[in-house]
Design a protein around this motif. Sequence first.
Motif, short mmCIF file in Angstrom:
data_model
loop_
_atom_site.label_atom_id
_atom_site.label_comp_id
_atom_site.label_asym_id
_atom_site.label_seq_id
_atom_site.Cartn_x
_atom_site.Cartn_y
_atom_site.Cartn_z
N GLY A 27 0.77 -1.23 0.00
CA GLY A 27 0.00 0.00 0.00
C GLY A 27 0.80 1.28 0.00
O GLY A 27 1.30 1.74 -1.02
N VAL A 28 0.95 1.88 1.14
CA VAL A 28 1.36 3.28 1.19
C VAL A 28 2.85 3.50 1.37
O VAL A 28 3.30 4.64 1.32
N ASP A 29 3.62 2.45 1.57
CA ASP A 29 5.03 2.69 1.80
C ASP A 29 5.86 1.72 0.98
O ASP A 29 5.36 1.03 0.10
N CYS A 30 7.14 1.72 1.24
CA CYS A 30 8.03 0.76 0.61
C CYS A 30 9.17 0.47 1.58
O CYS A 30 9.36 1.22 2.55
N VAL A 31 9.90 -0.59 1.32
CA VAL A 31 11.01 -0.96 2.19
C VAL A 31 12.21 -1.34 1.35
O VAL A 31 12.06 -1.72 0.17
N LEU A 32 13.39 -1.27 1.91
CA LEU A 32 14.60 -1.63 1.19
C LEU A 32 15.09 -3.03 1.54
O LEU A 32 16.23 -3.37 1.24
N ASN A 33 14.24 -3.81 2.16
CA ASN A 33 14.58 -5.19 2.49
C ASN A 33 14.21 -6.08 1.32
O ASN A 33 13.02 -6.27 1.01
N TRP A 34 15.19 -6.67 0.63
CA TRP A 34 14.92 -7.43 -0.57
C TRP A 34 14.04 -8.65 -0.31
O TRP A 34 13.33 -9.11 -1.21
N GLU A 35 14.05 -9.14 0.91
CA GLU A 35 13.26 -10.34 1.21
C GLU A 35 11.76 -10.07 1.16
O GLU A 35 10.96 -11.01 1.10
N GLU A 36 11.37 -8.80 1.17
CA GLU A 36 9.95 -8.45 1.14
C GLU A 36 9.37 -8.50 -0.28
O GLU A 36 8.16 -8.45 -0.46
N TYR A 37 10.23 -8.58 -1.30
CA TYR A 37 9.78 -8.41 -2.67
C TYR A 37 9.47 -9.75 -3.32
O TYR A 37 10.19 -10.73 -3.15
N ARG A 38 8.40 -9.74 -4.13
CA ARG A 38 7.87 -10.96 -4.70
C ARG A 38 8.34 -11.20 -6.12
O ARG A 38 8.66 -12.33 -6.49
N TYR A 39 8.37 -10.17 -6.95
CA TYR A 39 8.71 -10.33 -8.37
C TYR A 39 10.00 -9.59 -8.67
O TYR A 39 10.20 -8.46 -8.23
N TRP A 40 10.85 -10.25 -9.48
CA TRP A 40 12.18 -9.72 -9.76
C TRP A 40 12.47 -9.72 -11.25
O TRP A 40 12.03 -10.62 -11.98
N GLY A 41 13.23 -8.71 -11.67
CA GLY A 41 13.73 -8.70 -13.03
C GLY A 41 15.02 -9.52 -13.12
O GLY A 41 15.52 -10.05 -12.13
N GLN A 42 15.56 -9.59 -14.33
CA GLN A 42 16.74 -10.42 -14.58
C GLN A 42 18.04 -9.68 -14.28
O GLN A 42 19.10 -10.30 -14.22
N GLY A 43 17.97 -8.38 -14.11
CA GLY A 43 19.15 -7.60 -13.79
C GLY A 43 19.77 -6.95 -15.01
O GLY A 43 19.66 -7.45 -16.13
N THR A 44 20.43 -5.83 -14.78
CA THR A 44 21.16 -5.14 -15.84
C THR A 44 22.49 -4.67 -15.26
O THR A 44 22.56 -4.16 -14.14
N GLN A 45 23.55 -4.87 -16.03
CA GLN A 45 24.90 -4.55 -15.55
C GLN A 45 25.18 -3.06 -15.71
O GLN A 45 24.97 -2.49 -16.78
N VAL A 46 25.70 -2.46 -14.66
CA VAL A 46 26.19 -1.10 -14.70
C VAL A 46 27.67 -1.13 -14.33
O VAL A 46 28.04 -1.64 -13.27
N THR A 47 28.48 -0.60 -15.21
CA THR A 47 29.92 -0.55 -14.98
C THR A 47 30.39 0.89 -15.08
O THR A 47 30.16 1.55 -16.10
N VAL A 48 31.02 1.36 -14.03
CA VAL A 48 31.52 2.73 -13.99
C VAL A 48 33.05 2.64 -13.99
O VAL A 48 33.66 2.21 -13.02
N SER A 49 33.62 3.06 -15.11
CA SER A 49 35.07 2.91 -15.26
C SER A 49 35.56 3.87 -16.32
O SER A 49 34.86 4.17 -17.29
N SER A 50 36.78 4.33 -16.12
CA SER A 50 37.41 5.18 -17.12
C SER A 50 38.23 4.34 -18.10
O SER A 50 38.82 4.88 -19.04
#
Length: 125
Positions: free
Chosen positions: A102-125
């Motif tokens: 409902g009205v809030d959200c949390v940063l605890n990954w264990e609370e989440y039901r559906y997940w994407g496959q992920g995307t790589q982020v690389t920060v480099s010179s």
Amino acid sequence: QKQLVESGGGLVQPGGSLRLSCAASGFTLDYYAIGWFRQAPGKEREGVSCISSRGATTYYADSVKGQFTIPRDNAKNTVYLQMNSLKPEDTAVYYCAAVFRGVDCVLNWEEYRYWGQGTQVTVSS
């Protein structure tokens, strides 16, 4: 079938910006809180940011406050992660996740039901 698909990752130089997208299919995000998480090699999964279903509540990890934002566009069934002033330590695979909530959200990954496959982020010179 409920699916989340992330996009927008890639290679960027330090100080640069990227915008990640998390698009849902098979369900509407109107009633779902969305979280963004990341995992670097050899490290635990970290909650980066989350947003409540209507966007009224957002949270950010201390490590990204003032650097990342999490806008959502329910009309497009998409949530974004705008990442600015990127640093090498932001390098990781980034995942979005959804939970019926409902009205809030949390940063605890264990609370989440559906997940994407992920995307790589690389920060480099």
